[in-house]
Scaffold this active site. Structure first.
Site, mmCIF file in Angstrom:
data_model
loop_
_atom_site.group_PDB
_atom_site.id
_atom_site.type_symbol
_atom_site.label_atom_id
_atom_site.label_comp_id
_atom_site.label_asym_id
_atom_site.label_seq_id
_atom_site.Cartn_x
_atom_site.Cartn_y
_atom_site.Cartn_z
ATOM 1 N N ASP A 1 -6.578 -70.761 89.717
ATOM 2 C CA ASP A 1 -7.048 -71.261 91.017
ATOM 3 C C ASP A 1 -8.123 -72.359 90.999
ATOM 4 O O ASP A 1 -9.082 -72.268 90.223
ATOM 5 C CB ASP A 1 -7.704 -70.131 91.813
ATOM 6 C CG ASP A 1 -6.909 -68.867 91.835
ATOM 7 O OD1 ASP A 1 -5.789 -68.852 91.346
ATOM 8 O OD2 ASP A 1 -7.448 -67.870 92.343
ATOM 9 N N ARG B 1 -12.249 -60.061 97.192
ATOM 10 C CA ARG B 1 -12.487 -61.220 96.321
ATOM 11 C C ARG B 1 -12.267 -62.577 96.980
ATOM 12 O O ARG B 1 -11.720 -62.693 98.043
ATOM 13 C CB ARG B 1 -11.598 -61.122 95.083
ATOM 14 C CG ARG B 1 -10.107 -61.092 95.336
ATOM 15 C CD ARG B 1 -9.354 -60.980 93.993
ATOM 16 N NE ARG B 1 -7.932 -60.773 94.160
ATOM 17 C CZ ARG B 1 -7.357 -59.581 94.303
ATOM 18 N NH1 ARG B 1 -8.081 -58.489 94.292
ATOM 19 N NH2 ARG B 1 -6.049 -59.491 94.469
#
Ligand code: FRU
Length: 494
Positions: free
Chosen positions: A39, A167
């Site tokens: 990511d 998260r």
């Protein structure tokens, strides 16, 4: 203070990163210094430059205990490498520094907010994560984790919220100067929710509200949220795990979701529509920033968790980011186009207009692997053609193709012969909307990827390809007959 774990990562990337020649990387898509990337994190402006951090495991081309790698750029296309920013070196992040965001603090320092993961045996003896939100503060190169971490943990969750799936904080400062974060969470029904917190600049976070919730409709856990105003509306983006397919809009597995609606800071977010963000094979965990000139720019991991085991043998880097894209809204839908900075790199061009295509042709000057090409196709008369196909990255053995079928209104991306070593998902079809019978495809190629933007950004589809670079032929083909314009530019990054 730089921990031993971070020092080791920095020494490793400094020693081995330069062994990878530039010619073995994309020309303008961001890649890790060495090893694994997933990511995008902390995609934001800091002191006039755009910073991009990323999920990083330098020691292997496979996912491992997450570090944060670090790049910066002035034009979204040329990336300067900086030393790794974070390493899993504290008890609360011993199993990884997961995804997060970055923002400039009022005192001029840069704040990184990330998810600390600590894995331990639960009551049944199984390994289980505890995820908390942590911060580190620095000067754009070196960061100090806050002594009071974590900033947010289980006690800051709304009732029923999971501490195992909590998260990916995305943090920003709004126009009134207040600091907020959105964070993904799993609720009691087993599916995702996006939580809003404020007060981040004081290293605390006050739960404001749940912005939206999955209710098992769009996948399960909602990862990597982002929340921003766009053209008079409010957009909530997330990357759901375990999506169920819905027609040609959402496919199974890790997907992306763009919720468009209205936001009232007193009352909350009201969702009006839902759509996929990218319709290709490799796109996940997008993150956006607001550029100093007001543009909303998005970048994503150009990869898919379901296909990460299909990589070239012995590769020394794995994972790349998409081309940053400018976002806007039109008729209630998300529009994505390559950042305009790309046009400054346009070199040799080939322009062909009103070319009749019936069967397969190639055109003088139209070949290559690092290019920006727009193809516009229309019927030659009242009769509809059956299909039109562009094939790129082509030699006798390989090709990557985009095929349009006007009777179904579908575009199909096919990378079956694009050099991936395993038989995984290689095709994806999606609905497109021709305009007055015309379809326009802007195709961006960069050595190991293809991104296509349909009808001025109404849809985008991304895919990695690993074809040898000598496979650089491009052909155009029609079932029936069409009229075609082609405008092709080489992109000069060398
Ligand atoms: C999404 C994700 C995030 C997590 C990170 C770990 O791709 O699973 O939710 O923070 O990757 O690397």
């Amino acid at each position: 203070m730089i921990s031993e774990t971070l020092q080791k990562a920095r020494a490793f990337e400094a020693q081995y990163g330069p062994h990878i020649p530039d010619s073995e990387r994309p020309a303008f898509h961001a890649t890790p210094t060495i090893g694994w990337m997933n990511d995008p994190n902390g995609f934001s402006f800091y002191k006039g430059e755009c910073h991009l951090f990323y999920q990083y495991y330098p020691y292997s081309n496979e996912w491992g205990p997450m570090h944060w790698g670090h790049l910066k750029t002035r034009d979204f296309l040329r990336w300067k490498r900086l030393p790794a920013a974070l390493a899993p070196d504290q008890e609360y992040d011993s199993s990884g520094c997961f995804s997060g965001g970055a923002v400039e603090l009022p005192d001029g320092r840069q704040l990184l907010m990330y998810t600390g993961v600590q894995r331990s045996h639960n009551a049944d003896g199984f390994l289980q994560d505890v995820q908390t939100q942590c911060v580190a503060v620095g000067d754009g190169v070196n960061y100090e984790k806050w002594g009071g971490n974590p900033v947010l943990d289980g006690k800051d969750l709304p009732e029923g919220g999971s501490t195992t799936d909590f998260r990916d904080p995305k943090v920003w400062r709004d126009k009134d100067g207040d600091f907020y974060a959105v964070i993904g969470n799993r609720t009691a029904d087993g599916s995702g929710a996006i939580l809003l917190y404020r007060g981040i600049e004081d290293f605390k976070g006050e739960f404001v509200r749940t912005l939206d919730q999955c209710h098992n409709q769009y996948g399960k856990m909602w990862e990597c949220p982002d929340f921003f105003p766009l053209d008079g509306k409010q957009v909530l983006m997330t990357s759901p795990q375990d999506m169920k397919p819905v027609g040609l809009e959402f496919h199974a597995g890790n997907g992306t979701l763009c919720l468009i609606g209205e936001y009232d800071p007193e009352k909350g977010f009201f969702r009006q529509s839902a759509q996929a963000i990218d319709y290709g094979l490799d796109f996940y965990a997008p993150q956006t920033l607001e550029a100093p000139d007001g543009r909303r720019i998005m970048i994503a991991w150009m990869q898919n968790w379901d296909t990460v085991n299909s990589k070239p043998y012995h590769c020394r880097w794995f994972g790349q980011m998409t081309l940053p894209r400018e976002l806007s809204l039109k008729d209630g839908r998300l529009i994505q186009n390559p950042v305009r900075e790309l046009e400054a790199y346009r070199g040799a061009r080939a322009i062909h207009q009103n070319i009749p295509v019936c069967g397969e042709i190639n055109l003088p000057g139209v070949r290559g692997r690092v290019l920006d090409m727009t193809v516009t196709v229309r019927p030659t008369g009242p009769e509809l053609y059956r299909w039109f196909r562009v094939r790129v990255a082509k030699d006798g053995e390989h090709e990557t193709s985009i095929r349009y079928r006007p009777d179904q209104g579908t575009l199909k991306l096919d990378r079956i012969r694009s050099g991936l070593p395993r038989d995984i998902v290689h095709t994806r079809s999606f609905l497109v909307r021709p305009r007055n019978g015309e379809i326009k495809l802007r195709i961006i190629l960069d050595r190991y990827s293809l991104e296509v933007f349909v009808n001025d950004g109404e849809q985008a589809a991304s895919a990695v390809i690993y074809t040898r670079q000598e496979a650089d032929a491009i052909t155009f083909e029609a079932g029936g007959s069409v009229m075609m314009d082609v405008e092709k530019y080489d992109l000069d990054f060398f």
